[in-house]
Design an enzyme around this catalytic site. Structure first.
Site, PDB file in Angstrom:
ATOM      1  N   ASN A   1       9.632 -17.221  78.098  1.00 46.14           N
ATOM      2  CA  ASN A   1       9.953 -15.796  77.267  1.00 46.14           C
ATOM      3  C   ASN A   1      11.217 -15.807  76.906  1.00 46.14           C
ATOM      4  OD1 ASN A   1       9.803 -13.197  76.155  1.00 46.14           O
ATOM      5  ND2 ASN A   1       9.607 -12.332  78.281  1.00 46.14           N
ATOM      6  N   TRP A   2      11.450 -16.049  75.530  1.00 49.22           N
ATOM      7  CA  TRP A   2      13.012 -15.981  75.265  1.00 49.22           C
ATOM      8  C   TRP A   2      13.388 -14.548  74.975  1.00 49.22           C
ATOM      9  CZ3 TRP A   2      13.327 -20.283  70.840  1.00 49.22           C
ATOM     10  CH2 TRP A   2      12.858 -21.517  71.396  1.00 49.22           C
ATOM     11  N   LYS A   3      12.631 -13.544  74.977  1.00 51.35           N
ATOM     12  CA  LYS A   3      13.038 -12.153  74.604  1.00 51.35           C
ATOM     13  C   LYS A   3      13.903 -11.934  73.321  1.00 51.35           C
ATOM     14  CE  LYS A   3      12.801 -11.570  79.800  1.00 51.35           C
ATOM     15  NZ  LYS A   3      13.390 -10.744  80.898  1.00 51.35           N
TER      16      LYS A   3
ATOM     17  N   HIS B   1       4.357  -7.015  78.987  1.00 54.84           N
ATOM     18  CA  HIS B   1       5.441  -7.389  79.618  1.00 54.84           C
ATOM     19  C   HIS B   1       6.142  -6.178  80.258  1.00 54.84           C
ATOM     20  CE1 HIS B   1       9.607  -8.610  80.497  1.00 54.84           C
ATOM     21  NE2 HIS B   1       8.902  -9.904  80.908  1.00 54.84           N
TER      22      HIS B   1
ATOM     23  N   GLU C   1       9.209  -5.072  80.335  1.00 55.60           N
ATOM     24  CA  GLU C   1      10.246  -4.457  79.514  1.00 55.60           C
ATOM     25  C   GLU C   1       9.515  -3.532  78.310  1.00 55.60           C
ATOM     26  OE1 GLU C   1      12.469  -8.226  78.559  1.00 55.60           O
ATOM     27  OE2 GLU C   1      12.976  -8.237  80.902  1.00 55.60           O
TER      28      GLU C   1
ATOM     29  N   GLU D   1       4.767 -10.401  87.468  1.00 56.54           N
ATOM     30  CA  GLU D   1       6.104 -10.471  87.270  1.00 56.54           C
ATOM     31  C   GLU D   1       6.665  -9.199  88.130  1.00 56.54           C
ATOM     32  OE1 GLU D   1       7.621 -12.919  83.828  1.00 56.54           O
ATOM     33  OE2 GLU D   1       7.124 -11.007  83.203  1.00 56.54           O
TER      34      GLU D   1
ATOM     35  N   GLY E   1      15.301 -10.931  85.820  1.00 55.31           N
ATOM     36  CA  GLY E   1      16.653 -10.802  85.367  1.00 55.31           C
ATOM     37  C   GLY E   1      17.510 -10.584  86.255  1.00 55.31           C
TER      38      GLY E   1
ATOM     39  N   SER F   1      13.164 -14.419  87.787  1.00 55.51           N
ATOM     40  CA  SER F   1      14.134 -15.422  88.183  1.00 55.51           C
ATOM     41  C   SER F   1      13.764 -16.769  88.781  1.00 55.51           C
ATOM     42  CB  SER F   1      14.814 -14.583  89.172  1.00 55.51           C
ATOM     43  OG  SER F   1      15.499 -13.338  88.661  1.00 55.51           O
TER      44      SER F   1
ATOM     45  N   GLY G   1      12.019 -16.582  81.894  1.00 51.43           N
ATOM     46  CA  GLY G   1      12.978 -15.869  81.095  1.00 51.43           C
ATOM     47  C   GLY G   1      14.101 -16.535  80.734  1.00 51.43           C
ATOM     48  N   GLY G   2      15.545 -16.047  81.684  1.00 48.46           N
ATOM     49  CA  GLY G   2      16.552 -16.615  81.262  1.00 48.46           C
ATOM     50  C   GLY G   2      16.587 -18.092  81.396  1.00 48.46           C
TER      51      GLY G   2
HETATM   52  P1  PGA Z   1      13.551 -13.883  84.049  1.00 43.51           P
HETATM   53  O1  PGA Z   1      12.585 -13.058  83.182  1.00 43.51           O
HETATM   54  O2  PGA Z   1      13.268 -15.331  84.319  1.00 43.51           O
HETATM   55  O3  PGA Z   1      14.884 -13.886  83.255  1.00 43.51           O
HETATM   56  O4  PGA Z   1      13.900 -13.259  85.238  1.00 43.51           O
HETATM   57  C1  PGA Z   1      11.246 -13.273  83.453  1.00 43.51           C
HETATM   58  C2  PGA Z   1      10.453 -12.553  82.476  1.00 43.51           C
HETATM   59  O5  PGA Z   1      10.589 -11.373  82.219  1.00 43.51           O
HETATM   60  O6  PGA Z   1       9.448 -13.138  81.753  1.00 43.51           O
END
Ligand code: PGA
Length: 250
Positions: free
Chosen positions: A8-10, A94, A96, A166, A172, A212, A233-234
């Site tokens: 997930n590149w956000k 998600h 966020e 998640e 993050g 993470s 994500g990251g």
């Molecule tokens: P993260 O994000 O790996 O940067 O913690 C995961 C996500 O929000 O899908």
């Protein structure tokens, strides 16, 4: 069980960074690779379609969509547009989206419905906050989110979908759930799928862990009971680290 590694590149990687990512993404996966999915920003989807060519196969998805097929919804995209542009998956709910943009369980159910009706595979995201975890409410929260999202699938029985657990406190933050935490929540979700949809379906729905995930912890998480894949994500932004995570799923 299908293994899935999703990124997930956000709000990262515009079109040129997307092309550079796919040029450099060269995991060594052999003959039975996991299902690989990348969720770029919608504006980078065309660049991803154009540049992801070659091995391994990478499926694409959108990070969000609106539930209506078209109309006066400034700034939104529909499932049919995403499909036409090359997406095959949609992240829905998600954390966020839920916590920053105020998405409710009802919005999530409508989005799941629209994705499934239009032919996208929904990836239903669930997870508790730190306060909810401390209050011993993990199961209650993830089950409420799951059951509500499943209502969105009532018109498309048999439609493939994925679930991503998640925990919000692990996203993050560098704080990862232990493989045992992940297994416990995934076991709860698997039993709920069993009760709602029957044994066969419960075994077929891949359950992804997210929060993470990095090359260093991916293998331990992927070996945990009921963890069929990861949503990253990251660490999915860098082609070498995403490749290392994909290799950990073999
Ligand atoms: P993260 O994000 O790996 O940067 O913690 C995961 C996500 O929000 O899908």
């Amino acid at each position: 069980m299908e293994r899935v590694v999703a990124g997930n590149w956000k709000m990262h990687h515009g079109p040129s960074a997307t092309r550079a990512f796919f040029r450099d993404f060269q995991p060594d996966l052999g003959a039975a690779p996991p299902t690989l999915i990348v969720f770029p920003p919608a504006l980078s989807l065309a660049a991803a379609v154009e540049s992801r060519g070659g091995r391994p196969e990478v499926a694409l998805g959108v990070q969000n969509l609106h539930w209506e097929p078209k109309g006066a919804f400034t700034g939104e995209i529909s499932a049919s547009m995403a499909l036409e542009a090359g997406a095959r998956y949609a992240l829905v709910g998600h954390s966020e989206r839920r916590h920053i943009f105020g998405e409710t369980d009802e919005h999530v159910a409508r989005k799941v419905r629209s994705a499934a009706l239009e032919g996208l595979t929904p990836v239903i995201c669930v997870g508790e906050t730190l306060d909810e975890r401390r209050a011993g409410r993990v199961d209650e929260v993830v089950l409420r989110q799951l059951h509500s999202a499943l209502e969105g699938l009532s018109e498309t029985p048999g439609k493939r979908f994925l679930v991503a657990y998640e925990p919000v406190w692990a996203i993050g933050t560098g704080e990862t759930a232990t493989p045992e935490d992940a297994s416990a929540a995934h076991g709860t979700l698997r039993r709920a799928l069993h009760a709602a949809l029957g044994a066969e379906w419960a075994q077929r729905v891949p359950l992804l862990y997210g929060g993470s995930v990095k090359p260093e912890n991916a293998r331990g998480l992927l070996e945990a009971d009921d963890v069929d894949g990861v949503l990253v994500g990251g660490a999915s932004l860098d082609p070498a680290s995403f490749a290392a995570i994909a290799e950990a799923a073999l």
